[in-house]
Motif scaffolding. Structure first.
Motif, PDB file in Angstrom:
ATOM      1  N   TRP A  71       1.586  -2.332   3.969  1.00  0.00           N
ATOM      2  CA  TRP A  71       0.745  -2.487   5.165  1.00  0.00           C
ATOM      3  C   TRP A  71      -0.739  -2.283   4.878  1.00  0.00           C
ATOM      4  CZ3 TRP A  71       3.576   0.381   9.779  1.00  0.00           C
ATOM      5  CH2 TRP A  71       4.850  -0.188   9.945  1.00  0.00           C
ATOM      6  N   GLY A  72      -1.061  -1.760   3.716  1.00  0.00           N
ATOM      7  CA  GLY A  72      -2.459  -1.506   3.384  1.00  0.00           C
ATOM      8  C   GLY A  72      -2.708  -0.043   3.082  1.00  0.00           C
ATOM      9  N   PHE A  73      -3.760   0.195   2.288  1.00  0.00           N
ATOM     10  CA  PHE A  73      -4.075   1.551   1.842  1.00  0.00           C
ATOM     11  C   PHE A  73      -4.408   2.473   3.012  1.00  0.00           C
ATOM     12  CE2 PHE A  73      -7.257   4.645   0.258  1.00  0.00           C
ATOM     13  CZ  PHE A  73      -6.440   5.342  -0.627  1.00  0.00           C
ATOM     14  N   HIS A  74      -5.025   1.933   4.063  1.00  0.00           N
ATOM     15  CA  HIS A  74      -5.422   2.786   5.190  1.00  0.00           C
ATOM     16  C   HIS A  74      -4.216   3.423   5.867  1.00  0.00           C
ATOM     17  CE1 HIS A  74      -4.616  -1.172   6.903  1.00  0.00           C
ATOM     18  NE2 HIS A  74      -4.469  -0.604   8.099  1.00  0.00           N
ATOM     19  N   TRP A  75      -3.064   2.765   5.816  1.00  0.00           N
ATOM     20  CA  TRP A  75      -1.853   3.351   6.381  1.00  0.00           C
ATOM     21  C   TRP A  75      -1.390   4.548   5.555  1.00  0.00           C
ATOM     22  CZ3 TRP A  75       0.363   2.889  10.967  1.00  0.00           C
ATOM     23  CH2 TRP A  75       0.065   1.777  11.747  1.00  0.00           C
ATOM     24  N   MET A  76      -1.577   4.492   4.243  1.00  0.00           N
ATOM     25  CA  MET A  76      -1.226   5.625   3.398  1.00  0.00           C
ATOM     26  C   MET A  76      -2.141   6.811   3.681  1.00  0.00           C
ATOM     27  SD  MET A  76       1.366   4.438   1.752  1.00  0.00           S
ATOM     28  CE  MET A  76       1.616   5.638   0.455  1.00  0.00           C
ATOM     29  N   VAL A  77      -3.416   6.524   3.875  1.00  0.00           N
ATOM     30  CA  VAL A  77      -4.372   7.593   4.205  1.00  0.00           C
ATOM     31  C   VAL A  77      -4.043   8.200   5.563  1.00  0.00           C
ATOM     32  CG1 VAL A  77      -6.798   8.128   4.662  1.00  0.00           C
ATOM     33  CG2 VAL A  77      -6.182   6.564   2.794  1.00  0.00           C
TER      34      VAL A  77
ATOM     35  N   TYR B 228       5.878  12.671   4.315  1.00  0.00           N
ATOM     36  CA  TYR B 228       4.953  11.702   3.725  1.00  0.00           C
ATOM     37  C   TYR B 228       5.689  10.688   2.858  1.00  0.00           C
ATOM     38  CZ  TYR B 228       0.879   9.620   1.649  1.00  0.00           C
ATOM     39  OH  TYR B 228      -0.068   8.708   1.269  1.00  0.00           O
TER      40      TYR B 228
ATOM     41  N   ARG C 200       4.978   0.724   3.475  1.00  0.00           N
ATOM     42  CA  ARG C 200       4.742   0.059   2.203  1.00  0.00           C
ATOM     43  C   ARG C 200       4.337  -1.398   2.420  1.00  0.00           C
ATOM     44  NH1 ARG C 200       9.643   0.812  -1.321  1.00  0.00           N
ATOM     45  NH2 ARG C 200       8.777   2.925  -1.404  1.00  0.00           N
TER      46      ARG C 200
ATOM     47  N   SER D  22       5.491   6.776   3.628  1.00  0.00           N
ATOM     48  CA  SER D  22       5.037   5.808   2.622  1.00  0.00           C
ATOM     49  C   SER D  22       6.038   4.678   2.445  1.00  0.00           C
ATOM     50  CB  SER D  22       4.783   6.520   1.280  1.00  0.00           C
ATOM     51  OG  SER D  22       5.982   7.054   0.745  1.00  0.00           O
TER      52      SER D  22
END
Length: 215
Positions: free
Chosen positions: A56-62, A46, A54, A50
């Motif tokens: 790319w948007g919060f949805h990519w982190m989720v 993870y 970095r 991340s």
């Protein structure tokens, strides 16, 4: 400075053997030791994910959280709750590792048409087929030796395709991010995400089959 191919291969082999030894030891012991190894690998994956996504948007982190959590839970379920716990976990390892090794050496030795040149220029159709053959042969030998369900004989080469698609998916992420490896923690292999992208798929598919009631 260009790396010596022989030295690079030896580094890859030695570090690969060390990783295999650690994984096998933790798998055989099971319990807390295996859970700690899985948790550590998932955490590193993870972290690398991340870094790749970095900006790319919060949805990519989720999405990354699900990407590492699902296979981590799958591995723990196979080892502690599934049928033929240790034997099936080691089968998952065998299919994943033999796919990587078969694809690597078939691709290097035979070469030929590229599998997905816009995503990963080094991957070839020969590598894909070599990985399928290696996974099918070694996976079948394991299943027959322990007299497990013969359904796994047919699934091994198919899971090998899944493993290589997982590899291509991660390669696509790296290409978009403009990087070669997800990290540098594993000599000769790059990052943890680079090494486990196929295991993510094989472990998840194995649990799906076990829970499907097909066996």
């Amino acid at each position: 400075m260009v790396a010596d191919p022989v030295t690079e291969l030896l580094t890859r082999i030695v570090s690969g053997l060390v990783m295999i030894a650690i994984a096998l030891a933790a798998a055989v012991i099971g319990g807390t030791w295996f859970a700690v190894l899985v948790a550590a690998a998932a955490t590193m994956m993870y972290y690398e994910w991340s870094r790749i996504v970095r900006g790319w948007g919060f949805h990519w982190m989720v999405a990354g959280f699900g990407y590492v959590l699902i296979p981590a839970l799958a591995l723990l379920w196979i080892r502690e709750r599934g049928a033929h716990k240790l034997e099936m976990l080691l089968w998952v390892f065998i299919v994943t590792w033999s796919t990587d090794i078969g694809a690597y050496f078939a691709g290097r030795t035979i070469g030929g048409p590229k599998l997905a040149p816009s995503i990963s220029p080094n991957k070839t159709w020969a590598g894909l087929i070599g990985g399928m053959i290696a996974a099918g042969a070694l996976g079948a030998a394991w299943i027959l030796y322990f007299d497990l369900s013969h359904l796994w004989l047919y699934l091994a080469p198919l899971f090998a395709v899944g493993a290589q698609m997982g590899d291509l998916f991660e390669s696509g992420l790296k290409r978009r991010a403009g990087i070669k490896d997800s990290g540098s923690i594993l000599p000769g292999h790059g990052g943890v995400l680079d090494r486990l992208d196929g295991l993510v798929v094989v472990a998840t598919l194995t649990v799906m089959v076990q829970l499907s009631g097909w066996l």
